[in-house]
Write an enzyme that holds these catalytic residues in place. Sequence first.
Site, PDB file in Angstrom:
ATOM      1  N   ASP A 159       6.075  -8.197   3.328  1.00  0.00           N
ATOM      2  CA  ASP A 159       5.864  -6.895   3.965  1.00  0.00           C
ATOM      3  C   ASP A 159       5.318  -5.921   2.929  1.00  0.00           C
ATOM      4  OD1 ASP A 159       5.900  -5.101   6.055  1.00  0.00           O
ATOM      5  OD2 ASP A 159       7.952  -4.441   5.654  1.00  0.00           O
ATOM      6  N   HIS A 160       4.266  -5.275   3.290  1.00  0.00           N
ATOM      7  CA  HIS A 160       3.610  -4.300   2.417  1.00  0.00           C
ATOM      8  C   HIS A 160       3.294  -4.922   1.053  1.00  0.00           C
ATOM      9  CE1 HIS A 160       5.808  -0.910   4.799  1.00  0.00           C
ATOM     10  NE2 HIS A 160       5.172  -1.764   5.569  1.00  0.00           N
ATOM     11  N   CYS A 185      14.154  -6.919   8.318  1.00  0.00           N
ATOM     12  CA  CYS A 185      13.240  -6.262   7.386  1.00  0.00           C
ATOM     13  C   CYS A 185      14.058  -5.790   6.187  1.00  0.00           C
ATOM     14  CB  CYS A 185      12.515  -5.100   8.053  1.00  0.00           C
ATOM     15  SG  CYS A 185      11.413  -4.250   6.897  1.00  0.00           S
ATOM     16  N   HIS A 237      10.656  -9.759   7.448  1.00  0.00           N
ATOM     17  CA  HIS A 237       9.771  -8.992   6.569  1.00  0.00           C
ATOM     18  C   HIS A 237      10.442  -8.947   5.204  1.00  0.00           C
ATOM     19  CE1 HIS A 237       8.011  -6.265  10.011  1.00  0.00           C
ATOM     20  NE2 HIS A 237       7.698  -7.527  10.156  1.00  0.00           N
ATOM     21  N   TYR A 287      -0.890  -2.117   3.228  1.00  0.00           N
ATOM     22  CA  TYR A 287      -1.344  -3.468   3.578  1.00  0.00           C
ATOM     23  C   TYR A 287      -2.573  -3.915   2.777  1.00  0.00           C
ATOM     24  CZ  TYR A 287       2.117  -3.457   7.227  1.00  0.00           C
ATOM     25  OH  TYR A 287       3.316  -3.440   7.891  1.00  0.00           O
ATOM     26  N   HIS A 310      12.992  -4.705  15.113  1.00  0.00           N
ATOM     27  CA  HIS A 310      12.796  -4.251  13.735  1.00  0.00           C
ATOM     28  C   HIS A 310      13.732  -3.080  13.482  1.00  0.00           C
ATOM     29  CE1 HIS A 310      10.716  -2.313  10.353  1.00  0.00           C
ATOM     30  NE2 HIS A 310      10.109  -3.467  10.150  1.00  0.00           N
TER      31      HIS A 310
HETATM   32  C1  DNO Z   1       5.551  -1.148   8.701  1.00  0.00           C
HETATM   33  C2  DNO Z   1       6.216  -1.865   9.700  1.00  0.00           C
HETATM   34  C3  DNO Z   1       6.412  -1.142  11.003  1.00  0.00           C
HETATM   35  C4  DNO Z   1       6.920  -2.138  11.964  1.00  0.00           C
HETATM   36  C5  DNO Z   1       7.201  -1.671  13.309  1.00  0.00           C
HETATM   37  C6  DNO Z   1       7.850  -2.756  14.120  1.00  0.00           C
HETATM   38  O1  DNO Z   1       4.834  -1.667   7.962  1.00  0.00           O
HETATM   39  O2  DNO Z   1       7.250  -2.599   9.232  1.00  0.00           O
HETATM   40  O3  DNO Z   1       5.202  -0.668  11.489  1.00  0.00           O
HETATM   41  O4  DNO Z   1       5.962  -3.064  12.135  1.00  0.00           O
HETATM   42  O5  DNO Z   1       8.028  -0.627  13.256  1.00  0.00           O
HETATM   43  O6  DNO Z   1       7.820  -2.396  15.425  1.00  0.00           O
END
Ligand code: DNO
Length: 402
Positions: free
Chosen positions: A354-355, A271, A298, A371, A233
Site C-alpha cells: 500500500d502506497h 490495512c 494492504h 501511488y 477497509h
Molecule cells: C488509500 C486507500 C483508500 C482505500 C479506500 C478503501 O490509498 O487505502 O483509498 O482504498 O478507502 O475503500
Amino acid sequence: MRHTWRWFGPVDKVTVQDAAQAGAEGIVSALHHIATGDVWPVDEIAKRHEAIKAGGLYWDVVESVPVSEDIKTQTGDWKTHIANWQETLRRLSASGIRTVCYNFMPVLDWTRTDLRWETRHGAKAMRFDLTDFAAFDIHILKRPGAKADYPDWLAEEAAKRFAGMPDTKIAALGRNIGAGLPGSADGYTLAQLLEKLRSYQGINRERLQQNLVDFLSEVTPVAEAVGINICAHGDDPPWPLLGLPRILSTEADYAHMLSKVDSRANGVTLCTGSLGARADNDLPLIASRFADRIHFVHLRNVTRDTDTVPCSFFEDEHLEGATDMVAVIAALLAEEARRRAEGREDHTIPMRPDHGQEILDDLTRGAQPGYPAIGRLKGLAELRGIERTLSHSHFGLTGGTR
Ligand code: DNO
C-alpha cells in the site's frame, strides 16, 4: 499471498505492464468514473478486465465499490443505492471477481495534510499533521464548534500555525483534505464539505454502527450467493475527524461488525497502515484474531510523532515504522496454511504494497499521490522477501505459500 497492485485505470501514469515488471501478479482496480450509488455497467466492467489483460495481468480485487453517503446516513436514495450495490456485486461476480473492498468512513476517505513531505533522504512521503488538520478545521473550513473538539493546547498551536500560514498552504490543505485523495469517491469544495457535515447531524457513533450493520445485512447474503467476499477497509486515520464518528478504527470496532453479521463473506481488508496510526492497535494480534475473515491486505507502515490518539504521523518505508511487518506476514501465512489444509478455494490472500514513498524517477513521473511506481516496487520487493523467507522449507513456519 497473491501480490497485487492498485491501478487507477487508463488515467494512471503507472501502467499495468509497469506493475507486472515490478513483480505484481494481479491488479486491484475500480471504475472511478461511475457515480457513487449507480450500478456498474456490464460493458464498463468488461472493458476494465480487457485493459488489464492487455497489460498481461488479471483483475483480482475491486477496490472499491463506494458506499454512498445516503447509505451511511440512511437518507435520500439509500435503498436504491443498496439495491445497486447488490446488483454491482452480481455483475462483478459474473465477470470473475471474487473480492470487493469498500469503506464506511463518513464524508472523507483517507486523509492527509501533506502529500509530498520531504524525508531525510529527499524522498517524498505522505503525512498527517494534527496541528495543520486542526488549523484547517477551525480556521479554514470554519466548522461550527470545531475548536471545542480539540484540547486547548492544540487549538492554540493551530491558531499560531494558521496565523503564519502562506496562501499556498491554505489552498493545499483545502485540496488535500476536502477534494479527496486518489480512490476517494467524492471531492468537495469547502462549502460543500460543510453542507455534507451538516447531513450527519444526529448521527452518532452508535447510529453509524447500526447503519453499517443494516447495510451489511442487505449486501452480505448477496455476496455469499454469488461467491464474493466483501471486505471493509479501516478508517484512515483511525479516529473521528471533523466531528464525525468513525467506526472501523480498532480491533473492538471490527469485532463488532464481524459478529453482528456473522458470515465469512463479510470480511476485513486488513490495512496495517491505517490501523497502525494508533499505538493501541496491535497489528500482528489483529491479523491473527480476525485471520479467518481477512480477504485482502494492504501492507504499509507509519511512524507516529507521539503515541497519543489522535497523533501526527508520516508514511514510512514498508519495513520501517511502528508495525512489525514480519509478524503480520507470519500471521497471514499461517492463516493461508490453515485454509489450504481445509481445502478452501480462497486460501491465497491477495495483498498489495500500500502506497510508497516517491523516490528516484518517481519524483518526476507525476503519478497519483501515494501511488508511485518505484516506491511501491521497493515495498513489494521487501515484503516478498519476508514472505519467501518465512515460507522457505528450511526456516519456514508454513511449508510454502501456494
Ligand atoms: C488509500 C486507500 C483508500 C482505500 C479506500 C478503501 O490509498 O487505502 O483509498 O482504498 O478507502 O475503500
